[in-house]
Design a protein around this motif. Structure first.
Motif, mmCIF file in Angstrom:
data_model
loop_
_atom_site.group_PDB
_atom_site.id
_atom_site.type_symbol
_atom_site.label_atom_id
_atom_site.label_comp_id
_atom_site.label_asym_id
_atom_site.label_seq_id
_atom_site.Cartn_x
_atom_site.Cartn_y
_atom_site.Cartn_z
ATOM 1 N N LEU A 264 6.200 18.961 17.036
ATOM 2 C CA LEU A 264 5.861 17.577 17.258
ATOM 3 C C LEU A 264 6.785 16.664 16.995
ATOM 4 O O LEU A 264 7.108 15.476 17.724
ATOM 5 N N VAL A 265 7.964 16.825 16.142
ATOM 6 C CA VAL A 265 8.894 15.916 16.088
ATOM 7 C C VAL A 265 9.855 15.792 17.119
ATOM 8 O O VAL A 265 10.159 15.131 17.568
ATOM 9 N N PHE A 266 10.052 17.064 17.920
ATOM 10 C CA PHE A 266 10.782 17.143 18.824
ATOM 11 C C PHE A 266 10.086 16.337 20.100
ATOM 12 O O PHE A 266 10.912 15.492 20.719
ATOM 13 N N ALA A 267 8.909 16.339 20.303
ATOM 14 C CA ALA A 267 8.153 15.412 21.021
ATOM 15 C C ALA A 267 8.409 13.936 20.997
ATOM 16 O O ALA A 267 8.719 13.531 21.944
ATOM 17 N N VAL A 268 8.272 13.531 19.679
ATOM 18 C CA VAL A 268 8.538 12.137 19.499
ATOM 19 C C VAL A 268 9.830 11.754 19.613
ATOM 20 O O VAL A 268 9.969 10.505 20.308
ATOM 21 N N ALA A 269 10.672 12.484 19.099
ATOM 22 C CA ALA A 269 12.295 12.256 19.562
ATOM 23 C C ALA A 269 12.618 12.231 20.910
ATOM 24 O O ALA A 269 13.443 11.522 21.487
ATOM 25 N N ARG A 270 12.050 13.118 21.438
ATOM 26 C CA ARG A 270 12.347 13.069 23.220
ATOM 27 C C ARG A 270 11.713 11.772 23.906
ATOM 28 O O ARG A 270 12.533 11.431 24.738
ATOM 29 N N ASN B 263 17.098 21.668 16.524
ATOM 30 C CA ASN B 263 17.607 20.770 15.812
ATOM 31 C C ASN B 263 16.421 20.015 15.272
ATOM 32 O O ASN B 263 16.489 19.482 14.089
ATOM 33 N N ALA B 264 15.238 19.966 15.955
ATOM 34 C CA ALA B 264 13.986 19.465 15.251
ATOM 35 C C ALA B 264 13.557 20.467 13.913
ATOM 36 O O ALA B 264 13.024 19.741 12.935
ATOM 37 N N VAL B 265 13.954 21.826 14.356
ATOM 38 C CA VAL B 265 13.417 22.516 12.967
ATOM 39 C C VAL B 265 14.582 22.273 11.739
ATOM 40 O O VAL B 265 14.025 22.185 10.753
ATOM 41 N N THR B 266 15.739 21.901 12.296
ATOM 42 C CA THR B 266 16.687 21.504 11.103
ATOM 43 C C THR B 266 16.375 20.303 10.519
ATOM 44 O O THR B 266 16.416 20.311 9.214
ATOM 45 N N VAL B 267 15.568 19.232 11.239
ATOM 46 C CA VAL B 267 15.279 18.113 10.650
ATOM 47 C C VAL B 267 14.219 18.379 9.659
ATOM 48 O O VAL B 267 13.880 17.908 8.569
ATOM 49 N N ILE B 268 13.225 19.246 10.138
ATOM 50 C CA ILE B 268 12.137 19.649 9.271
ATOM 51 C C ILE B 268 12.540 20.341 7.792
ATOM 52 O O ILE B 268 12.054 19.989 6.788
ATOM 53 N N TYR B 269 13.555 21.092 8.107
ATOM 54 C CA TYR B 269 14.222 21.830 6.713
ATOM 55 C C TYR B 269 14.813 20.579 5.900
ATOM 56 O O TYR B 269 14.621 20.641 4.476
ATOM 57 N N ILE B 270 15.519 19.642 6.389
ATOM 58 C CA ILE B 270 16.095 18.808 5.739
ATOM 59 C C ILE B 270 14.948 17.819 4.849
ATOM 60 O O ILE B 270 15.178 17.470 3.750
ATOM 61 N N PHE B 271 14.201 17.403 5.446
ATOM 62 C CA PHE B 271 12.849 16.554 5.028
ATOM 63 C C PHE B 271 12.327 17.434 3.738
ATOM 64 O O PHE B 271 11.992 16.812 2.993
ATOM 65 N N ALA B 272 11.888 18.427 4.197
ATOM 66 C CA ALA B 272 10.982 19.388 3.544
ATOM 67 C C ALA B 272 11.834 19.736 2.135
ATOM 68 O O ALA B 272 11.590 19.617 0.927
ATOM 69 N N LEU C 197 18.560 9.097 15.885
ATOM 70 C CA LEU C 197 19.336 10.276 16.153
ATOM 71 C C LEU C 197 18.416 11.173 17.357
ATOM 72 O O LEU C 197 18.419 12.301 17.447
ATOM 73 N N SER C 198 17.440 10.192 17.865
ATOM 74 C CA SER C 198 16.427 10.707 18.982
ATOM 75 C C SER C 198 17.260 11.880 19.931
ATOM 76 O O SER C 198 16.646 13.008 20.273
ATOM 77 N N GLY C 199 18.488 11.539 20.360
ATOM 78 C CA GLY C 199 19.201 12.376 21.422
ATOM 79 C C GLY C 199 19.303 13.595 20.924
ATOM 80 O O GLY C 199 19.485 14.763 21.886
ATOM 81 N N TRP C 200 19.841 13.735 19.590
ATOM 82 C CA TRP C 200 20.327 14.918 19.064
ATOM 83 C C TRP C 200 18.992 15.689 18.756
ATOM 84 O O TRP C 200 18.815 17.106 19.109
ATOM 85 N N ILE C 201 17.981 14.963 18.016
ATOM 86 C CA ILE C 201 16.636 15.884 17.545
ATOM 87 C C ILE C 201 15.987 16.232 18.730
ATOM 88 O O ILE C 201 15.302 17.310 18.699
ATOM 89 N N GLY C 202 16.038 15.576 19.850
ATOM 90 C CA GLY C 202 15.131 15.939 20.987
ATOM 91 C C GLY C 202 15.768 16.912 22.017
ATOM 92 O O GLY C 202 15.308 17.293 22.974
ATOM 93 N N ALA C 203 16.919 17.429 21.612
ATOM 94 C CA ALA C 203 17.596 18.435 22.510
ATOM 95 C C ALA C 203 17.010 19.790 22.152
ATOM 96 O O ALA C 203 16.494 20.343 21.285
ATOM 97 N N VAL C 204 17.254 20.625 23.189
ATOM 98 C CA VAL C 204 17.043 21.944 23.054
ATOM 99 C C VAL C 204 18.106 22.763 23.337
ATOM 100 O O VAL C 204 19.104 22.514 23.866
ATOM 101 N N ASP C 205 18.091 24.152 22.816
ATOM 102 C CA ASP C 205 19.408 24.891 22.809
ATOM 103 C C ASP C 205 19.174 25.664 24.206
ATOM 104 O O ASP C 205 18.272 25.308 25.110
ATOM 105 N N SER C 206 20.107 26.610 24.386
ATOM 106 C CA SER C 206 20.025 27.391 25.705
ATOM 107 C C SER C 206 18.912 28.339 26.216
ATOM 108 O O SER C 206 18.621 28.478 27.329
ATOM 109 N N LYS C 207 17.949 28.648 25.318
ATOM 110 C CA LYS C 207 16.775 29.143 25.348
ATOM 111 C C LYS C 207 15.665 28.214 25.222
ATOM 112 O O LYS C 207 14.362 28.575 25.406
ATOM 113 N N GLY C 208 15.934 27.006 25.435
ATOM 114 C CA GLY C 208 14.753 26.111 25.454
ATOM 115 C C GLY C 208 13.745 25.855 24.021
ATOM 116 O O GLY C 208 12.859 24.950 24.057
ATOM 117 N N GLN C 209 14.636 26.174 23.102
ATOM 118 C CA GLN C 209 14.027 25.920 21.634
ATOM 119 C C GLN C 209 14.573 24.592 21.069
ATOM 120 O O GLN C 209 15.966 24.401 20.937
#
Length: 443
Positions: free
Chosen positions: A276-282, A303-312, A288-300
């Motif tokens: 959900l956060v990835f889609a909003v950032a995308r 960075n959005a997971v990291t944002v969830i961790y920091i917030f929680a 920091l939408s450019g960083w949050i909305g990025a995916v890794d080499s496997k399309g995952q």
């Protein structure tokens, strides 16, 4: 809620996209008002899903520390939220549980299916143990409650009028009344999403409702008398109930199952919330939408997971200064989701009642009655979620969900007003999606 799930499944099938719920709201409003309602529900949904993660971790910690009460372990300063050392212990365990769930989300995608299947298997094991082992234990120890107690006895511990006291019992099941939209958030990673993701919404709501009803009735028969229940001093009283019914050692086994199940639950919540956060950032709204909305080499969206961790992790820190502060923050978790469910149904009823013909789950002649039912029921649940939990209302018992929900909504309106149209949910994008779901290419 089965009807609400059917309403969401209808639009999910037509719009199987990551971050789906705010896109559903936008398209349900029609082209003219799409951006406004898209912003509103995006803020509501992000807040709700990101708070669920922290709340789940604290619930997991409560199961663990409740074993101290079972084994009568003396804790420095005593067991209770007025003891800062006790709050620090719960905080530390909660942070550990969060870290573990986030670590699972960093695994390669090929492991996700196994994680989901393991979660379902563990929850069903917990369910059947409660269905079989718990009643056997109760029958050999303190005995069952009578049918009269289960179905006719009421207790007013809230100070609310009798009718509203009864409605407040919906809070007990609030966790099972929300969250079934999760399969829509990972639709872009789902094969045949227009069918599978929508079916996931329906099946999860129905399974939770049916099994949850059975579990609730079972627990009512197996719960000790009220004097015994109110004497239990653990943060999670069910751990002590397991000990009373099954024995202290058996309570450890049941606690382990609950803890592992909650870790899996949190893991799945992070999967949904990160998408959900990835889609909003995308779409370019978040800092920091450019960083949050990025995916890794496997399309995952790691960075959005990291944002969830920091917030929680930051949210969990409020446990240390005040348990009331943390409870107030997470109490607002369910309200925005329920509000979004009701709003989507209202928009479908009033703005786009004949749209989304490409859906594989069209409601047909039942559409408008379903929309009306979903609006009214979710309005009632929302009212319960934001109402005072105890009367008379004081600073210590005030439900800050109203303030938090109001603040979120104000931020949503401000961001809609000040965000240029070309930055998020452009009109041409809305129109393109609107035309696609009503006039699919294969028709």
């Amino acid at each position: 809620m089965f009807i609400t799930a059917a309403v969401l499944a209808e639009i999910c099938s037509a719009l199987p996209l990551s971050g789906s719920i705010y896109l559903w709201a936008a398209e349900s409003a029609g082209p003219k008002h799409a951006r406004f309602f898209g912003f509103l529900v995006a803020w509501w949904a992000c807040t709700a899903w990101m708070t669920f993660t922290a709340s789940n971790c604290q619930t997991t910690a409560n199961y663990i520390v409740s074993q101290l009460a079972v084994w009568e372990v003396n804790f420095p300063g005593g067991v209770g939220n007025d003891n800062i050392q006790w709050r620090a212990l719960i905080w530390a365990i909660s942070e550990g549980m969060l870290l573990l769930s986030v670590a699972i989300n960093y695994l390669p995608p090929k492991f996700y299916s196994g994680v989901f299947k393991f979660s379902i298997g563990l929850m069903m094991l917990d369910f059947f143990l409660c269905l079989i082992w718990l009643p056997i234990g109760v029958s050999k120890t303190y005995g069952f409650r009578s049918a009269s107690d289960v179905f006719t006895m009421t207790y007013n511990g809230t100070g609310a009028p009798a009718a509203w006291n009864w409605l407040l019992s919906l809070l007990f099941t609030a966790g099972t009344l929300t969250g079934f939209d999760a399969s829509g958030h990972i639709a872009e990673e789902t094969k045949n999403a227009s069918v599978v993701a929508a079916k996931g919404i329906l099946s999860s709501a129905i399974a939770t409702g049916v099994l949850g009803f059975i579990t609730t009735i079972l627990f009512l028969f197996c719960t000790p008398d009220l004097d015994t229940v109110f004497a239990l001093d653990a943060p999670q009283p069910f751990v002590q109930i397991y000990a009373l019914a099954l024995g202290k050692k058996a309570s450890i086994f049941m606690t382990v199952i609950a803890v592992v199940g909650l870790i899996m639950n949190t893991t799945v919540a992070i999967v949904a919330s990160s998408r959900l956060v990835f889609a909003v950032a995308r779409d370019g709204v978040l800092p920091l939408s450019g960083w949050i909305g990025a995916v890794d080499s496997k399309g995952q969206p790691r960075n959005a997971v990291t944002v969830i961790y920091i917030f929680a992790a930051a949210l969990l820190c409020t446990i240390i200064p005040s348990q009331v502060a943390f409870t107030s923050l997470v109490s607002a978790g369910a309200a925005p989701t329920i509000a979004a469910y009701g709003l989507i149904a209202l928009l479908r009823l009033t703005m786009t009642p004949n749209c989304f013909q490409s859906s594989h789950f069209k409601l047909g002649k039942y559409a408008k009655p379903f929309y009306v039912c979903a609006v009214l029921f979710n309005a009632l649940v929302f009212a319960v979620d934001i109402s005072p939990f105890e009367f008379p209302v004081t600073a210590q018992t005030f439900n800050f969900a109203t303030v938090i929900f109001g603040a979120i909504s104000i931020f949503a309106v401000l961001s809609w007003y000040f965000t240029p149209e070309e930055k998020w949910l452009r009109k041409d994008q809305i129109l393109k999606a609107y035309e696609t779901v009503d006039h699919p290419e294969d028709e």
